[in-house]
Design an enzyme around this catalytic site. Structure first.
Site, short mmCIF file in Angstrom:
data_model
loop_
_atom_site.label_atom_id
_atom_site.label_comp_id
_atom_site.label_asym_id
_atom_site.label_seq_id
_atom_site.Cartn_x
_atom_site.Cartn_y
_atom_site.Cartn_z
N GLU A 106 0.85 -1.21 -0.07
CA GLU A 106 -0.03 0.05 -0.03
C GLU A 106 0.85 1.34 -0.05
O GLU A 106 1.59 1.38 0.80
CB GLU A 106 -0.90 0.10 1.28
CG GLU A 106 -1.98 -0.60 1.15
CD GLU A 106 -3.01 -0.21 2.61
OE1 GLU A 106 -2.35 0.23 3.40
OE2 GLU A 106 -4.02 -0.98 2.39
N GLN A 117 -2.54 18.11 -3.54
CA GLN A 117 -1.81 18.18 -4.61
C GLN A 117 -0.84 16.98 -4.76
O GLN A 117 -0.35 16.57 -3.74
CB GLN A 117 -1.10 19.51 -4.74
CG GLN A 117 -0.33 19.69 -5.98
CD GLN A 117 0.43 21.26 -6.00
OE1 GLN A 117 -0.32 22.15 -5.62
NE2 GLN A 117 1.53 21.38 -6.47
N ASP A 118 -0.74 16.51 -5.82
CA ASP A 118 0.31 15.38 -6.23
C ASP A 118 1.18 15.75 -7.17
O ASP A 118 0.82 16.39 -8.25
CB ASP A 118 -0.21 13.89 -6.59
CG ASP A 118 -0.94 13.17 -5.32
OD1 ASP A 118 -0.96 13.55 -4.32
OD2 ASP A 118 -1.40 12.05 -5.83
N ASN A 119 2.66 15.59 -6.82
CA ASN A 119 3.53 16.03 -7.86
C ASN A 119 4.54 14.98 -8.17
O ASN A 119 4.72 13.87 -7.65
CB ASN A 119 4.53 17.01 -7.34
CG ASN A 119 3.85 18.38 -6.86
OD1 ASN A 119 2.91 18.76 -7.65
ND2 ASN A 119 4.02 19.08 -5.84
N ARG A 133 17.77 18.97 -6.45
CA ARG A 133 16.53 20.06 -6.53
C ARG A 133 16.29 20.54 -4.97
O ARG A 133 16.19 19.73 -4.05
CB ARG A 133 15.30 19.45 -6.95
CG ARG A 133 15.36 19.01 -8.32
CD ARG A 133 13.85 18.17 -8.84
NE ARG A 133 14.11 17.77 -10.23
CZ ARG A 133 14.14 18.35 -11.34
NH1 ARG A 133 13.80 19.61 -11.21
NH2 ARG A 133 14.12 17.78 -12.38
N HIS A 192 13.89 23.72 -0.83
CA HIS A 192 12.80 24.42 -1.07
C HIS A 192 11.73 24.39 0.31
O HIS A 192 11.73 23.40 0.81
CB HIS A 192 11.98 23.86 -2.17
CG HIS A 192 12.73 23.98 -3.44
ND1 HIS A 192 12.44 23.23 -4.51
CD2 HIS A 192 13.54 24.67 -4.07
CE1 HIS A 192 13.32 23.35 -5.61
NE2 HIS A 192 13.82 24.38 -5.24
N LYS A 228 5.01 17.78 2.81
CA LYS A 228 5.14 16.96 1.81
C LYS A 228 5.43 15.66 2.31
O LYS A 228 6.00 15.38 3.13
CB LYS A 228 6.54 17.16 0.86
CG LYS A 228 6.46 18.58 0.27
CD LYS A 228 7.78 19.09 -0.43
CE LYS A 228 7.56 20.61 -1.07
NZ LYS A 228 8.93 20.79 -1.60
N HIS A 276 13.26 21.56 2.24
CA HIS A 276 13.36 19.88 1.41
C HIS A 276 14.14 20.11 0.15
O HIS A 276 13.81 20.89 -0.58
CB HIS A 276 11.97 19.77 1.22
CG HIS A 276 12.08 18.25 0.41
ND1 HIS A 276 11.69 18.14 -0.86
CD2 HIS A 276 12.16 16.82 0.76
CE1 HIS A 276 11.99 16.82 -1.30
NE2 HIS A 276 12.27 16.08 -0.45
N TYR A 314 5.31 13.09 -4.80
CA TYR A 314 5.03 13.60 -3.55
C TYR A 314 3.52 14.18 -3.50
O TYR A 314 3.19 15.05 -4.38
CB TYR A 314 6.31 14.25 -2.91
CG TYR A 314 6.67 15.64 -3.80
CD1 TYR A 314 6.19 16.93 -3.33
CD2 TYR A 314 7.55 15.50 -4.49
CE1 TYR A 314 6.37 18.00 -4.19
CE2 TYR A 314 7.89 16.63 -5.64
CZ TYR A 314 7.35 17.96 -5.20
OH TYR A 314 7.58 19.02 -5.89
N GLU A 360 7.04 30.65 -2.24
CA GLU A 360 8.29 30.07 -2.23
C GLU A 360 9.58 30.36 -2.22
O GLU A 360 9.79 31.47 -2.46
CB GLU A 360 8.18 28.95 -3.67
CG GLU A 360 9.11 27.99 -3.78
CD GLU A 360 9.17 27.13 -5.09
OE1 GLU A 360 9.16 26.06 -5.22
OE2 GLU A 360 9.01 28.24 -6.18
N LYS A 381 17.30 29.27 -10.33
CA LYS A 381 16.66 29.57 -8.94
C LYS A 381 17.62 29.02 -7.89
O LYS A 381 17.73 29.73 -6.93
CB LYS A 381 15.10 29.39 -8.80
CG LYS A 381 14.51 29.54 -7.52
CD LYS A 381 13.11 29.23 -7.60
CE LYS A 381 13.17 27.84 -7.50
NZ LYS A 381 11.81 27.10 -7.28
N ASP A 382 17.66 27.78 -7.49
CA ASP A 382 18.32 27.14 -6.52
C ASP A 382 20.00 27.74 -6.43
O ASP A 382 20.57 27.62 -5.46
CB ASP A 382 18.26 25.61 -6.83
CG ASP A 382 17.14 24.98 -6.59
OD1 ASP A 382 16.05 26.03 -6.08
OD2 ASP A 382 16.67 23.86 -6.83
#
Length: 196
Positions: free
Chosen positions: A34, A53-55, A65, A68, A78, A125, A138, A149, A178-179
């Site tokens: 599961e 929301q699912d990403n 990445r 954030h 998340k 994260h 996630y 953000e 950006k990062d």
């Protein structure tokens, strides 16, 4: 589902984030587990959680990445897992009133282990792709907000995150623009862009 707290690199148990290990059933034909169960998840984290929301992202080896987070006006939690490949998933405590403020912890998530990391509000994260390719999925509590953000530098010397760069072989760290321009934690704190 087994839930265990994670320990920072400084040896302190971080209050909030959890490493979740599902029960897997398998035989010579394959396996089943599961990946999501509302009742079990709510019991593990100790509160009802409504995801909105699912990403799903796909990254090549060396893609980093993060780190954030979203400001307290529109925070985002998340539940992260790697459905393909392997990543080092990292959280940083951004709660200024926390005894573990500025501490980080990293766990390897992989399609093989099927573990998931719960990253509550108040934590930055990010992840580094360790395998040739990784797909990360996630769920989020809280919608993405461009205005709220923020990011912290992945290589902030004050954080001293031990990214396993030696495992990348010939790959190098690949960042978004950006990062690459993200501020340090101390700069974010001075700007009032951390959690109380």
């Amino acid at each position: 589902m087994q839930a265990e707290p994670i320990v920072s690199a400084q040896g302190q148990c971080l209050s909030g984030p959890l490493l979740l290990t599902p029960q897997r059933f398998g035989d010579d034909r394959g396996w089943f587990f599961e990946s999501w169960n509302q009742r079990r998840f709510d019991a593990a984290v100790g509160e009802p959680v409504a995801f909105v929301q699912d990403n799903h992202s796909r990254s090549s080896q060396g893609v980093l990445r993060g780190l954030h987070y979203q400001l307290p006006a529109a925070p985002q939690a998340k539940l992260v897992r790697a459905s393909v490949g392997r990543i080092l998933d990292v959280v940083v405590d951004l709660r200024a009133s926390s005894a573990s403020f500025g501490q980080w912890a990293g766990v390897e998530l992989s399609a093989e282990s099927q573990q998931q990391l719960w990253v509550p509000e108040g934590f930055a994260h990010g992840f580094l792709t360790l395998s040739d390719v990784a797909e990360v999925q996630y769920k989020t509590r809280g919608y993405w907000s461009r205005d709220q953000e923020r990011a912290i530098r992945w290589d902030d010397p004050a954080l001293a995150i031990s990214w396993p760069l030696e495992t990348l072989g010939s790959a190098t760290v690949s960042l978004s623009e950006k990062d690459a321009q993200a501020p340090t934690l101390s700069d974010a704190q001075a700007a009032g862009e951390v959690f109380p």
